[in-house]
Design a protein around this motif. Sequence first.
Motif, short mmCIF file in Angstrom:
data_model
loop_
_atom_site.label_atom_id
_atom_site.label_comp_id
_atom_site.label_asym_id
_atom_site.label_seq_id
_atom_site.Cartn_x
_atom_site.Cartn_y
_atom_site.Cartn_z
N ALA A 87 5.74 -13.84 -24.46
CA ALA A 87 6.71 -12.81 -24.84
C ALA A 87 7.94 -12.87 -23.94
O ALA A 87 9.08 -12.77 -24.40
CB ALA A 87 6.06 -11.44 -24.76
N MET A 88 7.70 -13.06 -22.64
CA MET A 88 8.83 -13.08 -21.70
C MET A 88 9.72 -14.29 -21.93
O MET A 88 10.94 -14.21 -21.79
CB MET A 88 8.32 -13.08 -20.26
CG MET A 88 7.58 -11.83 -19.88
SD MET A 88 8.61 -10.38 -20.06
CE MET A 88 7.39 -9.12 -20.01
N THR A 89 9.11 -15.45 -22.28
CA THR A 89 9.91 -16.63 -22.54
C THR A 89 10.78 -16.41 -23.77
O THR A 89 11.96 -16.79 -23.78
CB THR A 89 9.00 -17.85 -22.75
OG1 THR A 89 8.09 -17.92 -21.66
CG2 THR A 89 9.79 -19.12 -22.80
N ALA A 90 10.20 -15.76 -24.78
CA ALA A 90 10.98 -15.47 -25.99
C ALA A 90 12.18 -14.59 -25.65
O ALA A 90 13.31 -14.84 -26.08
CB ALA A 90 10.09 -14.79 -27.03
N LEU A 91 11.92 -13.57 -24.81
CA LEU A 91 13.00 -12.66 -24.41
C LEU A 91 14.09 -13.42 -23.64
O LEU A 91 15.28 -13.24 -23.88
CB LEU A 91 12.41 -11.56 -23.54
CG LEU A 91 13.42 -10.53 -23.07
CD1 LEU A 91 13.43 -9.36 -24.03
CD2 LEU A 91 13.12 -10.04 -21.69
#
Lengths: 115, 525
Positions: A87-91
């Motif tokens: 999720a953090m990489t997507a953000l």
Amino acid sequence: MNELVVALAIGVLTGSGVWLLLRPRTFQVVIGLSLLSYAVNLFIVAMGNLRVDAAPIVQAGAGADPAAFADPLPQALVLTAIVISFAMTALLLVVLLVARGLAGTDHVDGREPEA
Amino acid sequence: MSFWQAHLVVLPVVLPLAAGALMLLFDEGRYALKAAISVAATLALVAAAIALARLADAGAVHVYRLGDWPAPFGIVLVADRLSAVLVLLASALGFAALVFSLARWSRAGPRFHALFQFLLMGVNGAFLTGDLFNLFVFFEVFLAASYGLALYGSGAARVRAGLHYIAVNLTASLLFLIGASLLYGITGTLNMADLAVRVPAVAAGDRMLLEAGAAILGIAFLVKAGMWPLGFWLPGTYAAASAPAAAVFAILTKVGVYAVLRVSLLVFGAEAGASAGFGGDWLVLGGMLTLAFGVICMLAAQELSRLAAFSLLVSSGTLLAAIGTGGVAVTGAALYYLVVSTLGVGAFFLLIELVERGRAPGANVLAVTAEAFGLGDADGEIPAEEVVGIAIPAAVGVLGVTFACCALLLAGLPPLPGFIAKFALLAALLDPDPISAAAWSLLVLLTVSGLAATIATARAGVRIFWASPERSVPRVAVIEMAPVVLLLALCAGLTVQAGPAMRYLQDTAQSLHAPRGYIEGVLAR
């Protein structure tokens, strides 16, 4: 042998990840962070002792000798860690695109260094 | 025990989560409804936090078993005095920032209120959890919300600072995972109370790995706390963030400080055998370096928002050095300082936005540069005719008084509680008979930091409020001024009620330094 392979994999992933993390382009930073998170995930699994062909769930009637089973906790932890880092990489990718759009460059400082 | 009392411990996590999730269902047009839900939830949160603080004051540790699994196997939330005080602090600061945002900021972009509630949920969860991995999850929850809030309002400066903020904090989260899994690999548990039981029994051969794990975990916490040299991301991000976001971010550094305090006193306290007091010297050294760095940067800061961000570093450094020094009295005083400085910096961040409204962009840079080159106001600029007096607009008067209060708080001057906090800290440092060299240097640094903060804030204040009268008067809404006044009134209340507050926090420090009650409370079947 198993241990060596896992240790080498973690080492190579961490090394490449750190190198990419320190590069000046935002995309390299994102890939570096992804590689680092793969290394960390492997590391967490390794912390639960590596076992081949061992189930993490105690079956009814199979006895409760912990030596015959893999540790289920690190597997649960890894699952959580994978979801969070995904999720953090997507953000971060979204922020990267916005930064690229606003600054007109993909340098992490938002401007090209003077040559 | 009534239903509400039984579930009070989980309420500070569930309430913002429910409110935030609920607001996601409505589209952006329902602005008033969202604001009402957000304010109501935050008010209820403040009430729950007050009830929790009173409950915790009875002395017992309140354990909430999620799914009713007993402690080392399931995840527990634990409310002791420290957690309760910090939850109360977070919700009070959150309420003030939220009210401030109602005037302008919450309409500047989508999903402000939901992000805000999720931030509060993560912060409260991090304060309450008794499990190391759960702490990681709550860290990620509030960090994810804070990424959204840091970028809130958009703009090139925010996005650039936000990119750095996200990259640094993602790396720190990976370090957190490595540290936590190393501790799990050695001790076989992630429950903090269980860790405290098992650490003294760790074999000598494994101790080095254990301490390496703890050190890596510590680095992850210290990145959050902004310790030098891990805190370079902080000033840029906080200065670029919108005012209500920056104000509530003041509590985020304190989450890092809290984690250091909790783990070092619980797991590496006096009963930890060979690892007792692990890392204390590093905390003292790192804290003092942070303090010195923050003070120098405060003097050099050209923008008010950066000045506030650096004062946050000063507060982090003071706390870390005090935690590393150890001792019940020092910890108690440090906790008082934590509460006061968080409220003070929060109010300062809100105030800055109001003050900056009336100023031309770039005025700050000119002011400091002019001073450095000895330019000042040239004599020729003074108008020839005698000016009898200038009526000060009411807005400027209120802003000036609150600015002075913030400056007194940050610098630790009487009568506001910054002085009491610093005095208690100095008194506690001077208490042991041969005073160590580290305590002496911390003492000197603390005194100098007060002087430097006075100089920096006074200089900024003179440039803003004693400036030429032609400048435009900032338009300030009452709803924006009220939260600043509320935070300062809370600080004033802490001065008047310094006795009871100090007693509470000394009791907190007492139970932190004797963690047996915490451990037995959590592990009781």
